[in-house]
Design an enzyme around this catalytic site. Structure first.
Site, PDB file in Angstrom:
ATOM      1  N   ASP A   3      44.271  47.572  37.819  1.00  0.00           N
ATOM      2  CA  ASP A   3      44.045  48.106  36.466  1.00  0.00           C
ATOM      3  C   ASP A   3      42.625  47.837  35.985  1.00  0.00           C
ATOM      4  OD1 ASP A   3      44.212  45.364  34.996  1.00  0.00           O
ATOM      5  OD2 ASP A   3      46.045  45.455  36.175  1.00  0.00           O
ATOM      6  N   GLU A  35      42.236  46.153  45.998  1.00  0.00           N
ATOM      7  CA  GLU A  35      43.566  46.609  45.540  1.00  0.00           C
ATOM      8  C   GLU A  35      44.176  47.456  46.649  1.00  0.00           C
ATOM      9  OE1 GLU A  35      45.776  46.588  42.632  1.00  0.00           O
ATOM     10  OE2 GLU A  35      46.890  47.771  44.099  1.00  0.00           O
ATOM     11  N   ASP A  71      45.471  38.407  41.303  1.00  0.00           N
ATOM     12  CA  ASP A  71      46.116  39.057  40.155  1.00  0.00           C
ATOM     13  C   ASP A  71      47.208  39.972  40.694  1.00  0.00           C
ATOM     14  OD1 ASP A  71      46.834  40.288  37.836  1.00  0.00           O
ATOM     15  OD2 ASP A  71      44.956  41.345  37.514  1.00  0.00           O
ATOM     16  N   SER A  72      48.314  39.364  41.077  1.00  0.00           N
ATOM     17  CA  SER A  72      49.354  40.102  41.798  1.00  0.00           C
ATOM     18  C   SER A  72      50.503  40.502  40.889  1.00  0.00           C
ATOM     19  CB  SER A  72      49.911  39.211  42.904  1.00  0.00           C
ATOM     20  OG  SER A  72      50.667  38.170  42.308  1.00  0.00           O
ATOM     21  N   THR A  73      51.412  41.284  41.440  1.00  0.00           N
ATOM     22  CA  THR A  73      52.697  41.537  40.803  1.00  0.00           C
ATOM     23  C   THR A  73      53.631  40.359  41.109  1.00  0.00           C
ATOM     24  OG1 THR A  73      53.255  42.807  42.774  1.00  0.00           O
ATOM     25  CG2 THR A  73      52.490  44.056  40.898  1.00  0.00           C
ATOM     26  N   PRO A 109      55.977  44.226  47.855  1.00  0.00           N
ATOM     27  CA  PRO A 109      54.632  44.215  48.451  1.00  0.00           C
ATOM     28  C   PRO A 109      53.828  42.940  48.181  1.00  0.00           C
ATOM     29  CG  PRO A 109      54.806  45.856  46.669  1.00  0.00           C
ATOM     30  CD  PRO A 109      56.179  45.352  46.934  1.00  0.00           C
ATOM     31  N   HIS A 117      44.154  38.687  31.023  1.00  0.00           N
ATOM     32  CA  HIS A 117      42.913  38.974  31.758  1.00  0.00           C
ATOM     33  C   HIS A 117      41.814  37.968  31.449  1.00  0.00           C
ATOM     34  CE1 HIS A 117      44.687  43.191  32.267  1.00  0.00           C
ATOM     35  NE2 HIS A 117      44.753  42.552  33.420  1.00  0.00           N
TER      36      HIS A 117
HETATM   37  N1  AG3 Z   1      50.138  40.857  37.035  1.00  0.00           N
HETATM   38  C1  AG3 Z   1      51.226  39.941  36.708  1.00  0.00           C
HETATM   39  C2  AG3 Z   1      52.394  40.631  36.112  1.00  0.00           C
HETATM   40  C3  AG3 Z   1      53.663  39.893  36.178  1.00  0.00           C
HETATM   41  C4  AG3 Z   1      54.602  40.395  35.162  1.00  0.00           C
HETATM   42  N2  AG3 Z   1      55.952  40.233  35.542  1.00  0.00           N
HETATM   43  C5  AG3 Z   1      56.965  40.895  34.949  1.00  0.00           C
HETATM   44  N3  AG3 Z   1      56.751  41.664  33.955  1.00  0.00           N
HETATM   45  N4  AG3 Z   1      58.168  40.730  35.398  1.00  0.00           N
HETATM   46  C6  AG3 Z   1      49.578  41.613  35.993  1.00  0.00           C
HETATM   47  C7  AG3 Z   1      48.487  42.511  36.417  1.00  0.00           C
HETATM   48  C8  AG3 Z   1      47.546  42.762  35.308  1.00  0.00           C
HETATM   49  N5  AG3 Z   1      46.235  42.978  35.756  1.00  0.00           N
END
Ligand code: AG3
Length: 278
Positions: free
Chosen positions: A87, A107, A158-160, A165, A63
């Site tokens: 988060d 979000e 700040d994505s997955t 998605p 972060h």
């Molecule tokens: N976003 C990136 C997380 C990527 C992690 N990948 C994984 N564990 N395979 C994090 C969001 C935090 N605000």
């Protein structure tokens, strides 16, 4: 191995695991599978679609680095945006900069925001209170960005991971929309995954961002709970070069990982990572 363990399958052939004290939440949202687990080693942990997103113990690294490198590169960031990041960790860091007048979080999944407010109060502190500098919108970040022009000083994605998605958040037309939404001296940063396990993605994203922004740079940080530990971020900047700053003039921040020296060092890449960008 005794008791209950959580395991993330990080790649087809690799997993990371930890022992679990308690399952705090397990839910299928409209967008993804959401879990909050209390773990012995990392404390409370947010998991989306089986992938570790953040933990109480190591969240500060990610972060701080996803926000401060960009914000401290900009002399006067006022209007700032986070896409994803429900988060609240990134926006908590963002408002440490006094210049920021309005920090917006977009979000798509309300359930992530609610879970963070309930189970991760240390991380969600900025979105939980009624901070007049913080705006939280539950909507599609892609739609939001397409409606803005010449508006933001900073945009952070700040994505997955780039599956399900989040695929659209790694697409070139999305980056082009961010470029348009930024002011003439705006800065963009996205989390861009592991230099060990996501080489093709890093190469492709760097190329796409370079085709839009005159200054494109990759920087890294160490996040023990993410695949490979070494994590990458890609920055696109219209004017300001994050490596050509008067380090003594950077805004002083209360941080645990980020310092002016770390800012500088984060752009020094191991050879195999630098080679990805050629
Ligand atoms: N976003 C990136 C997380 C990527 C992690 N990948 C994984 N564990 N395979 C994090 C969001 C935090 N605000």
């Amino acid at each position: 191995m005794e008791g209950v363990w959580f395991q993330e399958l990080q790649t087809k052939n690799l997993s990371i695991g930890c022992s679990v004290k308690e399952v705090l939440l397990k839910q299928q949202t409209d967008f993804q599978k959401l879990q909050v687990l209390d773990t012995d080693i990392w404390g409370r942990m947010l998991v989306l679609d089986g992938a570790i997103q953040t933990t109480i113990e190591d969240e500060f690294v990610y972060h701080e680095m996803i926000t401060h490198v960009a914000l401290n590169t900009h002399p006067n960031p006022k209007r700032t945006l986070i896409i994803g990041g429900g988060d609240g960790g990134a926006i908590r860091e963002m408002i440490k900069h006094d210049t920021v007048e309005k920090a917006t979080l977009v979000e798509i999944d309300k359930a992530v925001i609610e879970a963070a407010k309930k189970y991760l109060p240390e991380i969600s502190v900025a979105i939980a209170g009624n901070n007049p500098r913080v705006e939280v919108l539950v909507e599609d970040g892609i739609k939001h960005i397409k409606e803005k022009e010449n508006y933001y000083d900073i945009v952070i994605v700040d994505s997955t991971d780039p599956v399900g998605p989040a695929v659209g958040l790694f697409a070139k037309d999305f980056y082009a929309a961010i470029h348009r939404a930024l002011k003439d001296d705006g800065i963009f940063v996205a989390q861009t995954e592991s230099p060990f396990y996501n080489k093709d993605l890093i190469r492709r994203v760097f190329k796409d961002i370079s085709s839009l922004f005159p200054i494109t740079k990759l920087f890294t940080a160490n996040v023990p709970t993410y695949p490979g530990g070494l994590w990458s971020f890609t920055m696109g900047s219209k004017v300001y070069d994050p490596e050509k700053l008067d380090m003594s003039k950077l805004r002083k921040l209360d941080t645990k990982y980020y310092t002016p020296e770390v800012h500088k060092a984060s752009f020094v890449l191991p050879k195999f990572v630098g080679d990805l960008l050629k």
